[in-house]
Design a protein around this motif. Structure first.
Motif, PDB file in Angstrom:
ATOM      1  N   GLU A   1      12.665  10.125  -2.291  1.00 43.32           N
ATOM      2  CA  GLU A   1      11.596   9.301  -2.858  1.00 43.32           C
ATOM      3  C   GLU A   1      12.118   8.070  -3.590  1.00 43.32           C
ATOM      4  O   GLU A   1      11.657   6.944  -3.351  1.00 43.32           O
ATOM      5  CB  GLU A   1      10.741  10.144  -3.803  1.00 43.32           C
ATOM      6  CG  GLU A   1       9.539   9.440  -4.371  1.00 43.32           C
ATOM      7  CD  GLU A   1       8.346   9.427  -3.426  1.00 43.32           C
ATOM      8  OE1 GLU A   1       7.413   8.636  -3.664  1.00 43.32           O
ATOM      9  OE2 GLU A   1       8.355  10.204  -2.444  1.00 43.32           O
ATOM     10  N   ILE A   2      13.065   8.237  -4.484  1.00 49.47           N
ATOM     11  CA  ILE A   2      13.551   7.126  -5.305  1.00 49.47           C
ATOM     12  C   ILE A   2      14.205   6.064  -4.432  1.00 49.47           C
ATOM     13  O   ILE A   2      13.936   4.855  -4.580  1.00 49.47           O
ATOM     14  CB  ILE A   2      14.521   7.632  -6.396  1.00 49.47           C
ATOM     15  CG1 ILE A   2      13.772   8.517  -7.395  1.00 49.47           C
ATOM     16  CG2 ILE A   2      15.178   6.460  -7.112  1.00 49.47           C
ATOM     17  CD1 ILE A   2      14.673   9.165  -8.437  1.00 49.47           C
ATOM     18  N   VAL A   3      15.052   6.493  -3.514  1.00 49.63           N
ATOM     19  CA  VAL A   3      15.724   5.543  -2.624  1.00 49.63           C
ATOM     20  C   VAL A   3      14.714   4.810  -1.759  1.00 49.63           C
ATOM     21  O   VAL A   3      14.809   3.597  -1.545  1.00 49.63           O
ATOM     22  CB  VAL A   3      16.768   6.265  -1.746  1.00 49.63           C
ATOM     23  CG1 VAL A   3      17.345   5.317  -0.697  1.00 49.63           C
ATOM     24  CG2 VAL A   3      17.885   6.834  -2.605  1.00 49.63           C
ATOM     25  N   ALA A   4      13.717   5.533  -1.270  1.00 47.97           N
ATOM     26  CA  ALA A   4      12.707   4.913  -0.412  1.00 47.97           C
ATOM     27  C   ALA A   4      11.943   3.839  -1.173  1.00 47.97           C
ATOM     28  O   ALA A   4      11.705   2.738  -0.644  1.00 47.97           O
ATOM     29  CB  ALA A   4      11.749   5.978   0.117  1.00 47.97           C
ATOM     30  N   ARG A   5      11.537   4.127  -2.396  1.00 49.11           N
ATOM     31  CA  ARG A   5      10.798   3.129  -3.175  1.00 49.11           C
ATOM     32  C   ARG A   5      11.671   1.906  -3.459  1.00 49.11           C
ATOM     33  O   ARG A   5      11.184   0.762  -3.423  1.00 49.11           O
ATOM     34  CB  ARG A   5      10.277   3.747  -4.476  1.00 49.11           C
ATOM     35  CG  ARG A   5       9.149   4.732  -4.244  1.00 49.11           C
ATOM     36  CD  ARG A   5       8.522   5.238  -5.532  1.00 49.11           C
ATOM     37  NE  ARG A   5       7.413   6.148  -5.220  1.00 49.11           N
ATOM     38  CZ  ARG A   5       6.184   5.762  -4.937  1.00 49.11           C
ATOM     39  NH1 ARG A   5       5.874   4.472  -4.971  1.00 49.11           N
ATOM     40  NH2 ARG A   5       5.233   6.649  -4.655  1.00 49.11           N
ATOM     41  N   ASP A   6      12.928   2.141  -3.733  1.00 51.28           N
ATOM     42  CA  ASP A   6      13.837   1.017  -3.955  1.00 51.28           C
ATOM     43  C   ASP A   6      13.952   0.163  -2.691  1.00 51.28           C
ATOM     44  O   ASP A   6      13.941  -1.081  -2.763  1.00 51.28           O
ATOM     45  CB  ASP A   6      15.217   1.530  -4.374  1.00 51.28           C
ATOM     46  CG  ASP A   6      16.188   0.395  -4.647  1.00 51.28           C
ATOM     47  OD1 ASP A   6      15.916  -0.400  -5.559  1.00 51.28           O
ATOM     48  OD2 ASP A   6      17.213   0.292  -3.943  1.00 51.28           O
ATOM     49  N   ASN A   7      14.042   0.805  -1.529  1.00 53.77           N
ATOM     50  CA  ASN A   7      14.125   0.057  -0.270  1.00 53.77           C
ATOM     51  C   ASN A   7      12.876  -0.793  -0.043  1.00 53.77           C
ATOM     52  O   ASN A   7      12.970  -1.957   0.383  1.00 53.77           O
ATOM     53  CB  ASN A   7      14.305   1.027   0.902  1.00 53.77           C
ATOM     54  CG  ASN A   7      15.698   1.577   1.006  1.00 53.77           C
ATOM     55  OD1 ASN A   7      16.660   0.975   0.524  1.00 53.77           O
ATOM     56  ND2 ASN A   7      15.830   2.729   1.639  1.00 53.77           N
TER      57      ASN A   7
ATOM     58  N   PRO B   1       0.810  -1.228   0.000  1.00 56.24           N
ATOM     59  CA  PRO B   1       0.000   0.000   0.000  1.00 56.24           C
ATOM     60  C   PRO B   1       0.839   1.273   0.000  1.00 56.24           C
ATOM     61  O   PRO B   1       0.459   2.271  -0.635  1.00 56.24           O
ATOM     62  CB  PRO B   1      -0.811  -0.122   1.299  1.00 56.24           C
ATOM     63  CG  PRO B   1      -0.866  -1.582   1.577  1.00 56.24           C
ATOM     64  CD  PRO B   1       0.449  -2.115   1.116  1.00 56.24           C
ATOM     65  N   THR B   2       1.970   1.251   0.687  1.00 55.46           N
ATOM     66  CA  THR B   2       2.834   2.431   0.713  1.00 55.46           C
ATOM     67  C   THR B   2       3.357   2.736  -0.685  1.00 55.46           C
ATOM     68  O   THR B   2       3.420   3.898  -1.107  1.00 55.46           O
ATOM     69  CB  THR B   2       3.988   2.227   1.694  1.00 55.46           C
ATOM     70  OG1 THR B   2       3.473   1.978   3.003  1.00 55.46           O
ATOM     71  CG2 THR B   2       4.898   3.453   1.747  1.00 55.46           C
ATOM     72  N   LEU B   3       3.693   1.694  -1.431  1.00 56.23           N
ATOM     73  CA  LEU B   3       4.213   1.886  -2.787  1.00 56.23           C
ATOM     74  C   LEU B   3       3.158   2.422  -3.750  1.00 56.23           C
ATOM     75  O   LEU B   3       3.505   2.984  -4.790  1.00 56.23           O
ATOM     76  CB  LEU B   3       4.788   0.573  -3.322  1.00 56.23           C
ATOM     77  CG  LEU B   3       6.172   0.205  -2.785  1.00 56.23           C
ATOM     78  CD1 LEU B   3       6.501  -1.249  -3.111  1.00 56.23           C
ATOM     79  CD2 LEU B   3       7.237   1.139  -3.367  1.00 56.23           C
ATOM     80  N   THR B   4       1.881   2.270  -3.434  1.00 61.52           N
ATOM     81  CA  THR B   4       0.835   2.791  -4.323  1.00 61.52           C
ATOM     82  C   THR B   4       0.614   4.292  -4.153  1.00 61.52           C
ATOM     83  O   THR B   4      -0.087   4.908  -4.961  1.00 61.52           O
ATOM     84  CB  THR B   4      -0.511   2.069  -4.081  1.00 61.52           C
ATOM     85  OG1 THR B   4      -0.983   2.358  -2.759  1.00 61.52           O
ATOM     86  CG2 THR B   4      -0.364   0.567  -4.270  1.00 61.52           C
ATOM     87  N   ARG B   5       1.187   4.877  -3.123  1.00 64.22           N
ATOM     88  CA  ARG B   5       1.020   6.318  -2.919  1.00 64.22           C
ATOM     89  C   ARG B   5       1.699   7.094  -4.042  1.00 64.22           C
ATOM     90  O   ARG B   5       2.751   6.704  -4.546  1.00 64.22           O
ATOM     91  CB  ARG B   5       1.634   6.743  -1.584  1.00 64.22           C
ATOM     92  CG  ARG B   5       0.940   6.169  -0.360  1.00 64.22           C
ATOM     93  CD  ARG B   5       1.543   6.768   0.896  1.00 64.22           C
ATOM     94  NE  ARG B   5       0.915   6.268   2.114  1.00 64.22           N
ATOM     95  CZ  ARG B   5       1.163   6.732   3.329  1.00 64.22           C
ATOM     96  NH1 ARG B   5       2.028   7.725   3.490  1.00 64.22           N
ATOM     97  NH2 ARG B   5       0.547   6.226   4.373  1.00 64.22           N
ATOM     98  N   ASP B   6       1.112   8.208  -4.393  1.00 62.15           N
ATOM     99  CA  ASP B   6       1.726   9.064  -5.410  1.00 62.15           C
ATOM    100  C   ASP B   6       3.085   9.568  -4.926  1.00 62.15           C
ATOM    101  O   ASP B   6       4.036   9.653  -5.713  1.00 62.15           O
ATOM    102  CB  ASP B   6       0.821  10.242  -5.737  1.00 62.15           C
ATOM    103  CG  ASP B   6      -0.451   9.818  -6.453  1.00 62.15           C
ATOM    104  OD1 ASP B   6      -0.438   8.748  -7.095  1.00 62.15           O
ATOM    105  OD2 ASP B   6      -1.447  10.545  -6.362  1.00 62.15           O
ATOM    106  N   SER B   7       3.143   9.926  -3.658  1.00 60.74           N
ATOM    107  CA  SER B   7       4.395  10.381  -3.053  1.00 60.74           C
ATOM    108  C   SER B   7       4.513   9.762  -1.674  1.00 60.74           C
ATOM    109  O   SER B   7       3.544   9.756  -0.908  1.00 60.74           O
ATOM    110  CB  SER B   7       4.428  11.907  -2.937  1.00 60.74           C
ATOM    111  OG  SER B   7       4.347  12.512  -4.210  1.00 60.74           O
TER     112      SER B   7
END
Length: 210
Positions: free
Chosen positions: A188-194, A171-177
């Motif tokens: 943002e980019i690093v967080a999504r990769d993690n 669900p966190t990954l579905t957020r726009d930001s």
């Protein structure tokens, strides 16, 4: 520890907390965040978020209110309950009856869902609390494993793994930001990769098999 205690005592002085309460309340914080079942939500976490808030102090309208909320936001932490934030806010009010804690209490309650609010200070506080998502992988992995170890005795490995992926990571990954403020947008980019890497870790068996 001493640096964080000094920050606490200086905050109390600025807020007008009675001098007789400052050290006793600090001991409550030390005891709570030092509970043996805590592996991530410890004084080290509080020290990290307080340091972030101090670094961004000029970005807040009420920086001391933010600091107060951060000191107390995880003071009650029971992996088996869903009302830790409200209970943490209530304990803050109980321990500090001589100052206005209403806004700090609302900030603490907001950490339950980490969704955008109408208050810029609260949004930045929420990003500070979730800044670990955008840390380098070793730090993020240590955070994720720490939370796992906190929940493991309550839910067991399989239930936690399924819940972590289905109820938080996906669900966190579905957020726009992932972050709410410009100050943290660069993570943002690093967080999504993690988050993706943690999902892969759970697909491989999780920390028990890493």
């Amino acid at each position: 520890m001493m640096t964080l205690e000094t920050t606490w005592l200086e905050l109390c002085e600025r807020l007008g907390v009675q001098s007789s309460r400052r050290h006793p309340v600090w001991q409550v914080l030390v005891s709570a965040y030092g509970e043996p079942y805590r592996h991530y939500h410890t004084l080290a976490h509080i020290s990290a978020v307080v340091a972030h808030a101090e670094r961004l102090r000029e970005h807040f309208q009420m920086p001391d209110t933010v600091l107060l909320a951060l000191f107390f936001h995880d003071v009650i932490y029971d992996a088996a309950r869903q009302d830790n934030e409200m209970r943490s806010a209530d304990l803050m009010r109980e321990l500090l009856p001589d100052i206005d804690t209403e806004r700090a209490g609302a900030m603490i309650v907001a950490t339950q869902h980490h969704t955008a609010t109408s208050d810029p200070d609260t949004n930045l506080l929420l990003d500070i609390d979730m800044s670990i998502l955008g840390a380098d992988w070793p730090a993020y992995r240590a955070y994720a494993e720490g939370v796992y170890r906190e929940y493991l005795p309550v839910y067991g490995h399989d239930a936690y793994a399924a819940g972590r992926v289905a109820l938080f990571l996906q669900p966190t990954l579905t957020r726009d930001s992932l972050f709410l403020t410009p100050e943290f947008a660069g993570r943002e980019i690093v967080a999504r990769d993690n988050l993706h890497r943690e999902i892969t870790l759970w697909q491989a068996g999780g920390f028990a098999h890493a």
